[in-house]
Design a protein around this motif. Structure first.
Motif, PDB file in Angstrom:
ATOM      1  N   ILE A   7       0.836  -1.200   0.000  1.00  0.00           N
ATOM      2  CA  ILE A   7       0.000   0.000   0.000  1.00  0.00           C
ATOM      3  C   ILE A   7       0.874   1.254   0.000  1.00  0.00           C
ATOM      4  N   VAL A   8       1.899   1.248   0.859  1.00  0.00           N
ATOM      5  CA  VAL A   8       2.806   2.394   0.949  1.00  0.00           C
ATOM      6  C   VAL A   8       3.554   2.595  -0.368  1.00  0.00           C
ATOM      7  N   ALA A  11       1.123   3.913  -3.018  1.00  0.00           N
ATOM      8  CA  ALA A  11       0.784   5.315  -2.773  1.00  0.00           C
ATOM      9  C   ALA A  11       1.927   6.234  -3.184  1.00  0.00           C
ATOM     10  N   ALA A  12       3.160   5.850  -2.863  1.00  0.00           N
ATOM     11  CA  ALA A  12       4.324   6.671  -3.214  1.00  0.00           C
ATOM     12  C   ALA A  12       4.519   6.729  -4.730  1.00  0.00           C
ATOM     13  N   VAL A  13       4.309   5.612  -5.393  1.00  0.00           N
ATOM     14  CA  VAL A  13       4.423   5.577  -6.856  1.00  0.00           C
ATOM     15  C   VAL A  13       3.316   6.414  -7.491  1.00  0.00           C
ATOM     16  N   GLY A  14       2.095   6.314  -6.954  1.00  0.00           N
ATOM     17  CA  GLY A  14       0.991   7.131  -7.452  1.00  0.00           C
ATOM     18  C   GLY A  14       1.285   8.609  -7.322  1.00  0.00           C
ATOM     19  N   GLU A  15       1.867   8.975  -6.184  1.00  0.00           N
ATOM     20  CA  GLU A  15       2.242  10.378  -5.958  1.00  0.00           C
ATOM     21  C   GLU A  15       3.304  10.820  -6.955  1.00  0.00           C
ATOM     22  N   ALA A  16       4.289   9.958  -7.195  1.00  0.00           N
ATOM     23  CA  ALA A  16       5.359  10.310  -8.133  1.00  0.00           C
ATOM     24  C   ALA A  16       4.825  10.494  -9.551  1.00  0.00           C
ATOM     25  N   ALA A  33      -3.943   0.427  -6.324  1.00  0.00           N
ATOM     26  CA  ALA A  33      -3.187  -0.348  -7.314  1.00  0.00           C
ATOM     27  C   ALA A  33      -2.201  -1.293  -6.632  1.00  0.00           C
ATOM     28  N   GLY A  34      -1.628  -0.845  -5.518  1.00  0.00           N
ATOM     29  CA  GLY A  34      -0.679  -1.671  -4.791  1.00  0.00           C
ATOM     30  C   GLY A  34      -1.326  -2.844  -4.083  1.00  0.00           C
ATOM     31  N   THR A  35      -2.639  -2.818  -3.962  1.00  0.00           N
ATOM     32  CA  THR A  35      -3.376  -3.879  -3.265  1.00  0.00           C
ATOM     33  C   THR A  35      -3.960  -4.907  -4.226  1.00  0.00           C
ATOM     34  N   ILE A  36      -4.394  -4.464  -5.389  1.00  0.00           N
ATOM     35  CA  ILE A  36      -5.150  -5.312  -6.320  1.00  0.00           C
ATOM     36  C   ILE A  36      -4.452  -6.620  -6.697  1.00  0.00           C
ATOM     37  N   PRO A  37      -3.146  -6.649  -7.015  1.00  0.00           N
ATOM     38  CA  PRO A  37      -2.532  -7.926  -7.423  1.00  0.00           C
ATOM     39  C   PRO A  37      -2.676  -9.045  -6.394  1.00  0.00           C
ATOM     40  N   ASP A  38      -2.730  -8.688  -5.112  1.00  0.00           N
ATOM     41  CA  ASP A  38      -2.820  -9.721  -4.074  1.00  0.00           C
ATOM     42  C   ASP A  38      -4.236 -10.245  -3.855  1.00  0.00           C
ATOM     43  N   THR A  99       5.228  -2.223  -9.972  1.00  0.00           N
ATOM     44  CA  THR A  99       6.166  -2.099  -8.852  1.00  0.00           C
ATOM     45  C   THR A  99       5.806  -3.075  -7.734  1.00  0.00           C
ATOM     46  N   HIS A 100       4.513  -3.360  -7.570  1.00  0.00           N
ATOM     47  CA  HIS A 100       4.083  -4.390  -6.619  1.00  0.00           C
ATOM     48  C   HIS A 100       4.768  -5.712  -6.969  1.00  0.00           C
ATOM     49  N   SER A 101       4.694  -6.092  -8.233  1.00  0.00           N
ATOM     50  CA  SER A 101       5.241  -7.375  -8.673  1.00  0.00           C
ATOM     51  C   SER A 101       6.761  -7.401  -8.590  1.00  0.00           C
TER      52      SER A 101
END
Length: 331
Positions: A7-8, A11-16, A33-38, A99-101
């Protein structure tokens, strides 16, 4: 990695990607987006144990998923968020997914980044929960969150979080190389003949490392802390692969063995057969401990082969934390 870390990172990638234009909404959608793959974990609950293991970190963690569903989710968001174009939202979702993957690929499980090809990347240089990676990242993200969207400080804080976390990730790769060198040196000094070795960090840290070593009839497991002052000790775990003779041609058993990359032992308790996955280690770093983190009971019921994951007792977690703290400080 664990959900909070993903999640963190999202969120940081979304901000960037889009923070300067849409403010905290970029962090919000990045976190999503950081949560969906899991979500593949919940999909796996609809299937048997082995299929669920195969699904996890499969399609939803692939480049293909990131590209296709990045655009789909970006288009859906743009239907009601009019402060950015579809292309921009799609870019945010793509980077949140990929980036999650990529982060998951640095852990032990194995990530099918190139699905549908059955290649599971596992660099094994960071544990799935590592506070030293997550907490500084989280602090800088929170600092950025409370700054105006056009603020230079907002960009600075977010970038610092990304730089520090990435630098720590690089350090863990270096630590892994040092640990690997120490293990191989110890094996040579002790005249231990082996065919393969893999190294990985122990839970919650990058100071204490574990090694699985394959020999002809057994596996050795050893631990090395950067604070060690004594030689590394290796503990023997017989392969006992012959105990699986009855089930070795069963397709589901073959698939389970494939998932372990052949790093497994077989044990027998009360006439039940257990396959122990060595990749994730034991539930303690105490000498000669026997309970593996991932163990699967294999049995026959109504002429059908059943595979069940052995539940982990919470008391094991408390003991692991105690043993870890003791062992991290050196032997």
């Amino acid at each position: 990695m664990d959900s909070l870390t993903q999640i963190v990172l999202g969120a940081a990638v979304g901000e960037a990607v889009l923070g300067k234009k849409v403010g905290n909404k970029a962090m919000l959608y990045g976190a999503i987006a950081g949560t969906i793959p899991d979500l593949d974990v919940y999909i796996g609950k609809l299937f048997d144990t082995v299929t669920a293991l195969e699904i996890h970190r499969g399609f939803t963690h692939s480049v293909l998923f990131s590209i296709v569903f990045g655009w789909i989710f970006g288009w859906l968001i743009s239907l009601y968020e009019k402060n950015a174009f579809t292309k921009e939202w799609s870019k945010l979702m793509f980077w949140g997914f990929i980036t999650h993957s990529l982060l998951d690929a640095h852990t032990t499980w194995g990530t099918q980044l190139f699905w549908p090809f059955d290649v599971r990347l596992a660099f094994k240089n960071i544990f799935v929960i590592d506070p030293l990676y997550t907490l500084p990242f989280l602090v800088f993200l929170l600092l950025a969150m409370f700054q105006p969207k056009a603020s230079k400080k907002r960009r600075k804080y977010n970038n610092l979080g990304l730089i520090i976390s990435s630098s720590y990730m690089l350090l863990t790769i270096i630590f892994k190389g040092i640990a690997y060198s120490r293990f191989t040196q110890a094996l040579n000094e002790q005249n231990i003949s082996y065919s393969e070795i893999e190294t990985k960090p122990t839970p919650l840290n990058s100071v204490l490392w574990a090694a699985n070593i394959e020999t002809e009839d057994s596996y050795l497991i050893g631990y090395y802390s950067f604070f060690d002052t004594k030689p590394i000790e290796f503990y023997l775990y017989p392969k006992n692969h012959h105990l699986l003779e009855k089930y070795k041609e069963e397709p589901s058993v073959k698939r389970l063995i494939n998932l372990t990359n052949n790093w497994y032992t077989i044990s027998k308790k009360n006439d039940a057969i257990y396959l122990n996955d060595l990749r994730f280690g034991l539930l303690s770093v105490a000498p000669n401990y026997q309970q593996f983190a991932f163990s699967f009971k294999i049995f026959e019921n109504n002429h059908k082969i059943i595979i069940e994951e052995v539940p982990r007792d919470k008391k094991h977690a408390k003991q692991l934390l105690k043993d870890l703290w003791t062992r991290i400080r050196g032997n």
